[in-house]
Structure formats: C-alpha cells, structure tokens
Motif scaffolding. Structure first.
Motif, PDB file in Angstrom:
ATOM      1  N   ASP A   1      17.946  -6.343   8.095  1.00  0.00           N
ATOM      2  CA  ASP A   1      18.302  -6.095   6.701  1.00  0.00           C
ATOM      3  C   ASP A   1      17.667  -7.084   5.737  1.00  0.00           C
ATOM      4  O   ASP A   1      17.841  -6.973   4.515  1.00  0.00           O
ATOM      5  N   GLU A   2      16.921  -8.055   6.261  1.00  0.00           N
ATOM      6  CA  GLU A   2      16.177  -8.985   5.415  1.00  0.00           C
ATOM      7  C   GLU A   2      14.700  -8.609   5.323  1.00  0.00           C
ATOM      8  O   GLU A   2      13.950  -9.259   4.598  1.00  0.00           O
ATOM      9  N   ARG A   3      14.295  -7.592   6.058  1.00  0.00           N
ATOM     10  CA  ARG A   3      12.887  -7.181   6.094  1.00  0.00           C
ATOM     11  C   ARG A   3      12.697  -5.930   5.237  1.00  0.00           C
ATOM     12  O   ARG A   3      13.441  -4.948   5.371  1.00  0.00           O
ATOM     13  N   ILE A   4      11.697  -5.969   4.382  1.00  0.00           N
ATOM     14  CA  ILE A   4      11.454  -4.887   3.431  1.00  0.00           C
ATOM     15  C   ILE A   4      10.037  -4.360   3.605  1.00  0.00           C
ATOM     16  O   ILE A   4       9.074  -5.141   3.661  1.00  0.00           O
ATOM     17  N   GLU A   5       9.898  -3.061   3.671  1.00  0.00           N
ATOM     18  CA  GLU A   5       8.580  -2.415   3.627  1.00  0.00           C
ATOM     19  C   GLU A   5       8.421  -1.730   2.283  1.00  0.00           C
ATOM     20  O   GLU A   5       9.179  -0.816   1.949  1.00  0.00           O
ATOM     21  N   VAL A   6       7.455  -2.165   1.503  1.00  0.00           N
ATOM     22  CA  VAL A   6       7.223  -1.540   0.202  1.00  0.00           C
ATOM     23  C   VAL A   6       6.355  -0.303   0.394  1.00  0.00           C
ATOM     24  O   VAL A   6       5.654  -0.160   1.403  1.00  0.00           O
ATOM     25  N   PRO A   7       6.379   0.628  -0.565  1.00  0.00           N
ATOM     26  CA  PRO A   7       5.629   1.886  -0.388  1.00  0.00           C
ATOM     27  C   PRO A   7       4.117   1.734  -0.361  1.00  0.00           C
ATOM     28  O   PRO A   7       3.418   2.500   0.308  1.00  0.00           O
ATOM     29  N   ALA A   8       3.567   0.774  -1.111  1.00  0.00           N
ATOM     30  CA  ALA A   8       2.104   0.627  -1.166  1.00  0.00           C
ATOM     31  C   ALA A   8       1.559   0.316   0.222  1.00  0.00           C
ATOM     32  O   ALA A   8       2.175  -0.412   0.998  1.00  0.00           O
ATOM     33  N   ARG A   9       0.399   0.855   0.507  1.00  0.00           N
ATOM     34  CA  ARG A   9      -0.168   0.733   1.854  1.00  0.00           C
ATOM     35  C   ARG A   9      -1.143  -0.442   1.950  1.00  0.00           C
ATOM     36  O   ARG A   9      -1.700  -0.896   0.959  1.00  0.00           O
ATOM     37  N   TYR A  10      -1.323  -0.877   3.179  1.00  0.00           N
ATOM     38  CA  TYR A  10      -2.447  -1.756   3.500  1.00  0.00           C
ATOM     39  C   TYR A  10      -3.166  -1.163   4.700  1.00  0.00           C
ATOM     40  O   TYR A  10      -2.550  -0.561   5.580  1.00  0.00           O
ATOM     41  N   HIS A  11      -4.485  -1.308   4.696  1.00  0.00           N
ATOM     42  CA  HIS A  11      -5.331  -0.576   5.641  1.00  0.00           C
ATOM     43  C   HIS A  11      -5.828  -1.540   6.711  1.00  0.00           C
ATOM     44  O   HIS A  11      -6.583  -2.470   6.441  1.00  0.00           O
ATOM     45  N   TRP A  12      -5.382  -1.288   7.922  1.00  0.00           N
ATOM     46  CA  TRP A  12      -5.557  -2.175   9.066  1.00  0.00           C
ATOM     47  C   TRP A  12      -6.522  -1.538  10.059  1.00  0.00           C
ATOM     48  O   TRP A  12      -6.245  -0.447  10.575  1.00  0.00           O
ATOM     49  N   PRO A  13      -7.671  -2.166  10.329  1.00  0.00           N
ATOM     50  CA  PRO A  13      -8.628  -1.585  11.275  1.00  0.00           C
ATOM     51  C   PRO A  13      -8.237  -1.863  12.722  1.00  0.00           C
ATOM     52  O   PRO A  13      -7.925  -3.002  13.078  1.00  0.00           O
ATOM     53  N   MET A  14      -8.237  -0.836  13.522  1.00  0.00           N
ATOM     54  CA  MET A  14      -7.969  -0.992  14.947  1.00  0.00           C
ATOM     55  C   MET A  14      -9.286  -1.262  15.667  1.00  0.00           C
ATOM     56  O   MET A  14     -10.358  -0.837  15.209  1.00  0.00           O
TER      57      MET A  14
END
Length: 278
Positions: free
Chosen positions: A189-202
C-alpha cells in the motif's frame, strides 16, 4: 538557490547507444515537474557516454533544470547509485536506467505521487520496448502477461522514492537486484504505479534471455539470504496452473519460448554477481 523537487539519478556504463534516447525523453517532460536535477553517473565508460550526456546540459538549463555528469573511473552500478545519491539534492529521488525512455507525463505524475509526508515508492507503467529478434518478441508476449507484471508497480529500470521513503535504507548495499531491494522496502500500500509509461528494452536472443533470467533469480535468492524480513512486503501474485494454461492457449509460441528459457535456467545454477540486463 532553488529547491530541487526531483533528482533523477542515471547510472551509465558505456551507454552511448541509449543515452540520447533517455535524456531526450526526460527533457521532453510536460506538466508540473517542479525543479529537476539530472545526474548522469558515468562509471568506467570507454565510449562517448560522457560527452553525449554533457551535450544536454544547455537544453536542461533552458528549461530551468540542471544536468551534471559524474565521470567515475571505477565501474559498478551500486557504486554509481551511491555516488549519485551523495551528489543529489532533491526532495525526492528517481533512479533511472540509461536505456529507459519515459513518456512525457511521467515525471509530473511521479512527483505528485511522492508529494506526501509518509514514505512512498512510485514507478511508471512498464511497457516492453519493441524487440528486434523473434525470440525476444515471443518471450515478451508471455512476460508482460505474468501476474507479477500485471499487478503493477514492478519498478524494473525505474523507481522513485520521497524523502521519507529514502530514509528506509542507508547506502545501497552491494546486491545484484537493486530495484527489488528498494521495492521490498515498501509495503504494497506504499507502492504506487502512475499511468504514464516507461519503455524498457528486453535483451535480444535466447542466450541473453537465459543469462538475464539467471541473474534475476540470483538477485532474489541473494536478497532472501541477506534480508529475509523484506519478503513480508512481496505480495507477488503466483503463477497458477490456470494462468499457465491460459498463456499456452493465448500465446502458444511465446509460451514455448518462455518454458524453454525457464528450463535452460534450471539446468545451470544462477551466475554470481551483477550482469547487465540487456
């Protein structure tokens, strides 16, 4: 001197292929980001990472931000994280891998999520960047559907904490998985995911997927041995037989590749030490 709202710390080792993309995306941020400082912590770079990053300082200054490059002779991500922390002055800290590209609204949304007195951890919505190899595309088609990933606030390659949250630990310890270590310092409950994305290369190719999966397993095992109490905060959804069946039916090729990577990892013990994630 202007108070700094966000310090963005970017460890960088030989990142000339990625640093332009990373910094261009940061400097294209929109919304109420507040005052921002960017610290590129180059560690043992043998390429043009330092000069490329320094070239963005005027662009940062034009929007009232600062961009500094710390050029360290020694290599190591943990060393770079700690050096960046020592130099940072922001109320909140954003830790960003140099191969990540952020959507324009991300910093403003992270700043808003962290603008509370209680300890908070924030990250963006992870998006796997398009892969070049069919093997990685197939693997990613399953990975992004895993319960852990769909549950949100993964923080792979990008995580941020406010001042109260940063007080949860001292210097970064010499562990393989710094992102998991930080995430587990916070309850769900202390961790937040905001809607904006970040693009992570695999990583590209079967052998690299196996290598990185071994590193990830080794990182989790290391943390379980060193900090077992942190796993009370895990709340990681398990992959059930029903989940596996649905994945096999929905993305059969991806399921086969994912299974083969899993088997290959189990055939050899995890490698010790830090390994580049791509």
């Amino acid at each position: 001197m202007t108070d700094i709202d966000l310090s963005v710390i970017i460890p960088a080792h030989d990142e000339e292929a990625w640093i332009d993309r990373c910094l261009s995306a940061l400097l294209a941020q929109v919304g109420e980001t507040g005052a921002v400082e960017i610290l590129v912590v180059a560690n043992a770079c043998r390429d043009r990472t330092v000069s490329l990053a320094e070239g963005y300082a005027p662009q940062a200054a034009a929007r009232g931000w600062t961009l500094r490059v710390l050029d360290l002779p020694q290599g190591g991500k943990i060393l770079a994280l700690n050096a960046g922390d020592q130099a940072a002055t922001g109320r909140s800290r954003v830790y960003l891998d140099a191969d990540i590209a952020c959507d324009p609204a991300l910093l403003a949304q992270v700043r808003a999520a962290l603008a509370v007195a209680l300890p908070r951890y924030a990250t963006g919505t992870l998006a796997v960047a398009p892969a070049r190899s069919w093997v990685t595309r197939a693997y990613a088609s399953v990975w992004r559907r895993l319960p852990f990933v769909r549950g949100g606030a993964v923080g792979a390659g990008l995580f941020a904490v406010n001042r109260a949250g940063r007080s949860r630990w001292g210097a970064f310890p010499p562990v393989i998985s710094d992102d998991t270590f930080v995430r587990l310092n916070f309850a769900p409950d202390e961790r937040i995911e905001v809607p904006a994305r970040y693009h992570w290369p695999m990583v590209e190719g079967f052998a690299n997927l196996v290598r990185v999966r071994r590193r990830q397993d080794a990182g989790v095992a290391e943390l379980r041995g060193l900090y077992p109490a942190l796993f009370a905060n895990e709340a990681k959804a398990r992959l059930t037989p029903g989940d596996l069946l649905r994945l096999a039916l929905r993305v059969p090729l991806g399921f086969v590749v994912y299974l083969l990577v899993h088997i290959a990892v189990r055939l050899r013990p995890p490698a010790a030490g830090w390994t580049r994630g791509r």
